[in-house]
Design a protein around this motif. Structure first.
Motif, mmCIF file in Angstrom:
data_model
loop_
_atom_site.group_PDB
_atom_site.id
_atom_site.type_symbol
_atom_site.label_atom_id
_atom_site.label_comp_id
_atom_site.label_asym_id
_atom_site.label_seq_id
_atom_site.Cartn_x
_atom_site.Cartn_y
_atom_site.Cartn_z
ATOM 1 N N ILE A 149 0.858 -1.188 0.000
ATOM 2 C CA ILE A 149 0.000 0.000 0.000
ATOM 3 C C ILE A 149 0.893 1.236 0.000
ATOM 4 O O ILE A 149 1.583 1.522 0.980
ATOM 5 C CB ILE A 149 -0.942 0.025 1.222
ATOM 6 N N ASP A 150 0.900 1.912 -1.115
ATOM 7 C CA ASP A 150 1.698 3.124 -1.275
ATOM 8 C C ASP A 150 0.758 4.315 -1.260
ATOM 9 O O ASP A 150 -0.271 4.302 -1.951
ATOM 10 C CB ASP A 150 2.471 3.084 -2.599
ATOM 11 N N ALA A 151 1.106 5.314 -0.476
ATOM 12 C CA ALA A 151 0.162 6.420 -0.293
ATOM 13 C C ALA A 151 0.806 7.788 -0.470
ATOM 14 O O ALA A 151 1.964 8.007 -0.101
ATOM 15 C CB ALA A 151 -0.478 6.330 1.090
ATOM 16 N N LYS A 152 0.012 8.675 -1.034
ATOM 17 C CA LYS A 152 0.392 10.081 -1.151
ATOM 18 C C LYS A 152 -0.698 10.884 -0.463
ATOM 19 O O LYS A 152 -1.869 10.813 -0.848
ATOM 20 C CB LYS A 152 0.511 10.487 -2.618
ATOM 21 N N ASP A 153 -0.318 11.596 0.581
ATOM 22 C CA ASP A 153 -1.290 12.348 1.389
ATOM 23 C C ASP A 153 -2.429 11.444 1.877
ATOM 24 O O ASP A 153 -3.601 11.849 1.903
ATOM 25 C CB ASP A 153 -1.856 13.526 0.590
ATOM 26 N N GLY A 154 -2.073 10.217 2.224
ATOM 27 C CA GLY A 154 -3.048 9.287 2.781
ATOM 28 C C GLY A 154 -3.884 8.533 1.767
ATOM 29 O O GLY A 154 -4.669 7.661 2.129
ATOM 30 N N MET A 155 -3.715 8.855 0.469
ATOM 31 C CA MET A 155 -4.495 8.213 -0.581
ATOM 32 C C MET A 155 -3.616 7.221 -1.345
ATOM 33 O O MET A 155 -2.429 7.470 -1.581
ATOM 34 C CB MET A 155 -5.062 9.254 -1.553
ATOM 35 N N VAL A 156 -4.212 6.098 -1.764
ATOM 36 C CA VAL A 156 -3.461 5.028 -2.409
ATOM 37 C C VAL A 156 -2.989 5.458 -3.802
ATOM 38 O O VAL A 156 -3.772 5.973 -4.610
ATOM 39 C CB VAL A 156 -4.318 3.753 -2.530
ATOM 40 N N ALA A 157 -1.696 5.218 -4.064
ATOM 41 C CA ALA A 157 -1.123 5.488 -5.384
ATOM 42 C C ALA A 157 -0.782 4.158 -6.055
ATOM 43 O O ALA A 157 -0.370 3.204 -5.393
ATOM 44 C CB ALA A 157 0.135 6.347 -5.252
ATOM 45 N N GLU A 206 0.278 2.010 -10.133
ATOM 46 C CA GLU A 206 0.992 2.073 -11.414
ATOM 47 C C GLU A 206 2.333 2.782 -11.263
ATOM 48 O O GLU A 206 2.639 3.759 -11.967
ATOM 49 C CB GLU A 206 0.138 2.764 -12.497
ATOM 50 N N GLY A 207 3.152 2.262 -10.339
ATOM 51 C CA GLY A 207 4.453 2.878 -10.114
ATOM 52 C C GLY A 207 4.331 4.275 -9.535
ATOM 53 O O GLY A 207 5.196 5.114 -9.743
ATOM 54 N N TRP A 208 3.221 4.501 -8.819
ATOM 55 C CA TRP A 208 2.948 5.778 -8.155
ATOM 56 C C TRP A 208 2.601 6.886 -9.137
ATOM 57 O O TRP A 208 2.532 8.058 -8.786
ATOM 58 C CB TRP A 208 4.113 6.232 -7.267
ATOM 59 N N ALA A 209 2.359 6.499 -10.385
ATOM 60 C CA ALA A 209 2.035 7.506 -11.403
ATOM 61 C C ALA A 209 0.588 7.982 -11.279
ATOM 62 O O ALA A 209 0.233 9.039 -11.787
ATOM 63 C CB ALA A 209 2.272 6.931 -12.804
ATOM 64 N N GLU A 210 -0.267 7.189 -10.610
ATOM 65 C CA GLU A 210 -1.668 7.552 -10.444
ATOM 66 C C GLU A 210 -2.034 7.539 -8.963
ATOM 67 O O GLU A 210 -1.615 6.653 -8.224
ATOM 68 C CB GLU A 210 -2.573 6.543 -11.171
ATOM 69 N N VAL A 211 -2.805 8.520 -8.539
ATOM 70 C CA VAL A 211 -3.309 8.553 -7.165
ATOM 71 C C VAL A 211 -4.815 8.316 -7.214
ATOM 72 O O VAL A 211 -5.541 8.997 -7.942
ATOM 73 C CB VAL A 211 -3.000 9.900 -6.478
ATOM 74 N N SER A 212 -5.273 7.309 -6.442
ATOM 75 C CA SER A 212 -6.683 6.932 -6.454
ATOM 76 C C SER A 212 -7.481 7.763 -5.452
ATOM 77 O O SER A 212 -6.933 8.618 -4.752
ATOM 78 C CB SER A 212 -6.816 5.445 -6.101
#
Length: 235
Positions: free
Chosen positions: A126-134, A136-142
């Protein structure tokens, strides 16, 4: 608490990225298998490998290098990056890879991951940016919160969750202990902290938390910020 040295592979080389950006790659070894052997000699039991090319392409791209790493050591090796189907899991298993990290597909197809967890040793990434899951190599934030995805896998039979705060990754700015604890509490699963280890104090903090089962060390080692032998003695 396990300490897992990390080898990130890009075009067959051991590299580290900053915040997951491919154009930030810095090469640390042209012979990753020798690096893996060095980790083993230092006292490592585990090795964390990410096929960065695979993570972006959605398919394995460093298969031969991973095969050589596996054959060069007796480490328990986990591999992630581009694993999207059972065929790839079987291929890695046949190489001798110990367990398999499912990241993007853990968000997009939870049932597949749960089905595979009944047959193989799996870790959810589980990779997260600002608490949201990223993904595709972190290229997309869900639009999925990381803690909600962690809850999805409670009692699903996966071995562990690896959680990465992307803003910390490769920045030597310190592990996000709070985020890792939140994932551990939400899932009830062994949680491995990743991203941002800067020195031995992060290892101590993770161990003292009592909620973190493991920690991944990458750039801090490559940049000479941490003595892995000392770290292993604490784990």
């Amino acid at each position: 608490m396990e300490i897992l040295p990390a080898i990130d592979l890009k075009e067959g080389l051991a590299v580290r990225l900053s915040k997951g950006l491919m154009d930030s790659a810095k090469v640390y070894s042209k012979e990753p298998w020798e690096l893996a052997k060095k980790f083993e000699d230092m006292g490592a039991k585990w090795l964390h490998i990410v096929d960065l090319d695979g993570a972006f392409a959605g398919e394995a791209r460093n298969h031969k290098v991973i095969e050589k790493i596996v054959s060069s050591t007796n480490l328990n090796i986990e591999v992630g990056g581009g694993i999207r189907d059972e065929k790839r899991i079987i291929e890695y298993k046949n190489l001798g890879v110990y367990r398999f990290i499912l990241g993007s597909i853990a968000l997009k197809n939870p049932q597949f991951v749960k089905d595979m967890a009944l047959k193989y040793s799996l870790v959810v990434g589980i990779d997260a940016k600002d608490g949201m899951v990223a993904v595709e190599g972190w290229a997309e934030v869900s639009d999925m919160r990381a803690v909600d995805l962690a809850k999805e896998y409670a009692n699903a039979g996966v071995d562990a969750i690896i959680c990465t705060d992307i803003s910390k990754d490769g920045m030597l700015s310190g592990v996000n202990i709070k985020f890792s604890e939140e994932i551990a509490i939400a899932s009830g699963i062994d949680t491995i902290a990743s991203g941002g280890v800067k020195d031995i104090n992060d290892i101590i903090a993770a161990k003292n938390s009592g909620k973190i089962a493991g920690i991944i060390v990458g750039k801090a080692y490559y940049e000479g910020k941490i003595d892995l032998k000392e770290a292993f003695s604490l784990s």
